[in-house]
Design a protein around this motif. Structure first.
Motif, PDB file in Angstrom:
ATOM      1  N   SER A 166       0.819  -1.217   0.000  1.00 16.19           N
ATOM      2  CA  SER A 166       0.000   0.000   0.000  1.00 16.19           C
ATOM      3  C   SER A 166       0.849   1.262   0.000  1.00 16.19           C
ATOM      4  O   SER A 166       0.362   2.343   0.281  1.00 16.19           O
ATOM      5  CB  SER A 166      -0.939   0.009   1.213  1.00 16.19           C
ATOM      6  N   LYS A 196      -4.292   4.205  -5.725  1.00 13.34           N
ATOM      7  CA  LYS A 196      -4.483   4.736  -4.370  1.00 13.34           C
ATOM      8  C   LYS A 196      -4.266   6.241  -4.400  1.00 13.34           C
ATOM      9  O   LYS A 196      -3.172   6.725  -4.720  1.00 13.34           O
ATOM     10  CB  LYS A 196      -3.484   4.085  -3.414  1.00 13.34           C
ATOM     11  N   PHE A 205      -8.302   5.618   9.880  1.00 21.66           N
ATOM     12  CA  PHE A 205      -7.277   4.573   9.741  1.00 21.66           C
ATOM     13  C   PHE A 205      -5.929   5.059  10.290  1.00 21.66           C
ATOM     14  O   PHE A 205      -5.249   4.357  11.036  1.00 21.66           O
ATOM     15  CB  PHE A 205      -7.127   4.189   8.266  1.00 21.66           C
ATOM     16  N   ARG A 206      -5.550   6.279   9.917  1.00 22.70           N
ATOM     17  CA  ARG A 206      -4.252   6.797  10.367  1.00 22.70           C
ATOM     18  C   ARG A 206      -4.230   6.966  11.870  1.00 22.70           C
ATOM     19  O   ARG A 206      -3.201   6.763  12.515  1.00 22.70           O
ATOM     20  CB  ARG A 206      -3.950   8.128   9.673  1.00 22.70           C
ATOM     21  N   ARG A 222       1.167  12.946   1.669  1.00 22.73           N
ATOM     22  CA  ARG A 222       1.601  11.835   0.824  1.00 22.73           C
ATOM     23  C   ARG A 222       1.471  12.156  -0.666  1.00 22.73           C
ATOM     24  O   ARG A 222       1.417  11.259  -1.495  1.00 22.73           O
ATOM     25  CB  ARG A 222       0.785  10.594   1.153  1.00 22.73           C
ATOM     26  N   GLN A 226       1.306   9.276  -3.491  1.00 24.50           N
ATOM     27  CA  GLN A 226      -0.047   8.800  -3.796  1.00 24.50           C
ATOM     28  C   GLN A 226      -0.618   9.603  -4.969  1.00 24.50           C
ATOM     29  O   GLN A 226      -0.186  10.725  -5.237  1.00 24.50           O
ATOM     30  CB  GLN A 226      -0.935   8.915  -2.557  1.00 24.50           C
ATOM     31  N   LYS A 253      -8.774   2.806  -4.327  1.00 23.76           N
ATOM     32  CA  LYS A 253      -9.065   3.316  -2.989  1.00 23.76           C
ATOM     33  C   LYS A 253      -8.795   4.793  -2.886  1.00 23.76           C
ATOM     34  O   LYS A 253      -7.771   5.221  -3.416  1.00 23.76           O
ATOM     35  CB  LYS A 253      -8.242   2.490  -2.006  1.00 23.76           C
ATOM     36  N   SER A 279     -11.679   4.066   5.530  1.00 27.07           N
ATOM     37  CA  SER A 279     -12.139   4.410   6.876  1.00 27.07           C
ATOM     38  C   SER A 279     -12.985   5.680   6.914  1.00 27.07           C
ATOM     39  O   SER A 279     -14.028   5.719   7.574  1.00 27.07           O
ATOM     40  CB  SER A 279     -10.935   4.537   7.812  1.00 27.07           C
ATOM     41  N   TYR A 318     -15.168  -2.171   6.178  1.00 33.42           N
ATOM     42  CA  TYR A 318     -15.125  -2.390   7.628  1.00 33.42           C
ATOM     43  C   TYR A 318     -16.406  -3.071   8.112  1.00 33.42           C
ATOM     44  O   TYR A 318     -16.455  -3.536   9.251  1.00 33.42           O
ATOM     45  CB  TYR A 318     -14.877  -1.063   8.361  1.00 33.42           C
TER      46      TYR A 318
END
Ligand code: PBG
Length: 332
Positions: A166, A196, A205-206, A222, A226, A253, A279, A318
Motif C-alpha cells: 500500500s 491509491k 485509519f491513520r 503523501r 499517492q 481506494k 475508513s 469495515y
C-alpha cells in the motif's frame, strides 16, 4: 386522452420485490468481501477504533476471538494491519507482524484467506510509507522497495496468502513478485493498492495505525507518492503497470468517490478489481446512521452495489463481517 405507450413504461420493472429481484443486474455475494483487521503490539486490551463504529483494534489474543466470530458470521477473507510498538530510527523489526500471521494460521488453517498489508507507515517515526532522504524532503524509492521486499518475504514465510503493498513506490510489485518466486512462494498472490489516491478519507485509519505523517520538517503529506485526485489517467495507467509487474488483484481506494476509476480500469482489463471503502468513507456513512438519517444495512448495501456495478468484484469494507446477513435479509 394521452396515454404513455406501453413500451415506454419503465415502472413495470419496479413493481414488486420479485420483479426487482429478477431484473437485478448486481447480485452481491458474501464471498466477494474482505474484512480489515487491526492488531496493535502496544495494547494490553482491545480498544475501539476512533470513528469506526463496530471496529476494534485488537491484541494478538483478542484478534483470534474476533476472527472466530467473523468466521461464524460468514466472512473468511481478511486484510491484516499489524501495528508494531513505536520504535526509533530506521531499523525495521517485522517479528510482531510475522507472529500475528503465524498465530492466525495456526488457529484457523485454511479456513481463512489472509492478506497482509505491506507498508512502512506504522514503522517509521515520520509516518511516511517509506524511507525518506536525510533532510526529509523525498521518499527514497530504491531503499524503500528493498525493505518492502524483505518485509514481503517475512509475511509470506509467516503464512500470508496474499501480500498487499500500500506504499505506492515505483517498482514494488515486480520486486516483491521476484522475491516471492525466488523463495518458493509463487503461490502467494499480490493485491496491489494500484490506484491509491492522496485522500482526506484515511483519517480514522491513520489514527488507528499511528501513521499520519508527522508535522514538522520534510514531507507534510503523501502527495509525492499517492495519486492526485485530479489525474484519472495516472490511476488507470498505474493499475495497468502493476498488472504488468505481476499484481493479481488491482485495488482502487478510496472506493465510493472513485467509481469512475473502477469503471475505467474495468474497461482496460478483466483482472479482478478490489474496491476499498476506506475508513473515512465508512465513518461518514456511519455518522448518517448515528444521526438517524440512513438505514445502516441499506446504506452499506447501496454503496457495495455501486462498487460492484462500477466493475469491482471484490469489496473491502469495515462492515464486511455483516455482508452475509445483510445480503441474505435484503429485500430488493
Ligand atoms: C497505509 C494505508 C492507508 C490505508 C491503508 N493502508 C493510509 C494511508 O495511505 O495514509 C487507508 C485505509 C483506510 O483509510 O481505511 N499506507
Amino acid at each position: 386522452m394521452e396515454t404513455t405507450a406501453s413500451y415506454l413504461t419503465r415502472r413495470r420493472y419496479r413493481t414488486s420485490r420479485h420483479m426487482r429481484g429478477l431484473c437485478a443486474e448486481v447480485r452481491l455475494q458474501a464471498q466477494g468481501f474482505i474484512q480489515p483487521l487491526f492488531v496493535d503490539e502496544a495494547l494490553i486490551s482491545p480498544r475501539p477504533a476512533t470513528g469506526l463504529s463496530g471496529v476494534m483494534i485488537d491484541t494478538p489474543d483478542s484478534l483470534l476471538e474476533t476472527v472466530s466470530r467473523d468466521l461464524a458470521d460468514g466472512v473468511e477473507k481478511f486484510l491484516l494491519f499489524p501495528i508494531p510498538k513505536p520504535s526509533s530510527g530506521h531499523s525495521f523489526d517485522f517479528r510482531f507482524a510475522a507472529s500475528v500471521i503465524s498465530g492466525l494460521r495456526a488457529a484457523f488453517g485454511d479456513d481463512i484467506w489472509l492478506a497482509a498489508d505491506l507498508c512502512l507507515c506504522s514503522y517509521t517515526t515520520h509516518g511516511h510509507c517509506g524511507i525518506l532522504s536525510e533532510d526529509g524532503s523525498r521518499l527514497l524509492n530504491v531503499e524503500t522497495v528493498q525493505v518492502l521486499s524483505d518485509y514481503a518475504s517475512v509475511l509470506a514465510q509467516a503464512g500470508a496468502d496474499c501480500i498487499a503493498p500500500s506504499d505506492m513506490s515505483d517498482g514494488r510489485v515486480v520486486a516483491i513478485r521476484q522475491r516471492l518466486d525466488a523463495e518458493g512462494f509463487d503461490h502467494v498472490s499480490i493485491m496491489s493498492y494500484a490506484a491509491k489516491f492522496a485522500s482526506q478519507f484515511y483519517g480514522p485509519f491513520r489514527d488507528a495505525c499511528h501513521s499520519a505523517p508527522a508535522a514538522g520538517q520534510g514531507l507534510r503529506d503523501r502527495r509525492t507518492y499517492q495519486i492526485s485526485p485530479l489525474n484519472a489517467g495516472d490511476a488507470v495507467d498505474s493499475a495497468l503497470r502493476d498488472l504488468q509487474e505481476g499484481a493479481d488483484i488491482l485495488m482502487v481506494k478510496p472506493a465510493a468517490l472513485y467509481t469512475d476509476i473502477i469503471s475505467a480500469i474495468r474497461r482496460e482489463t478483466r483482472a479482478p478489481i478490489a474496491a476499498y471503502h476506506v475508513s473515512g468513507e465508512y465513518a461518514a456513512l456511519e455518522g448518517l446512521v448515528r444521526d438517524g438519517l440512513a438505514d445502516r444495512s441499506a446504506a452499506h448495501l447501496e454503496v457495495w452495489t455501486s462498487l460492484q456495478r462500477s466493475g469491482a468484484g471484490i469489496i473491502i469494507s469495515y462492515a464486511a463481517r455483516h455482508a452475509k446477513a445483510w445480503i441474505e435479509n435484503h429485500i430488493p
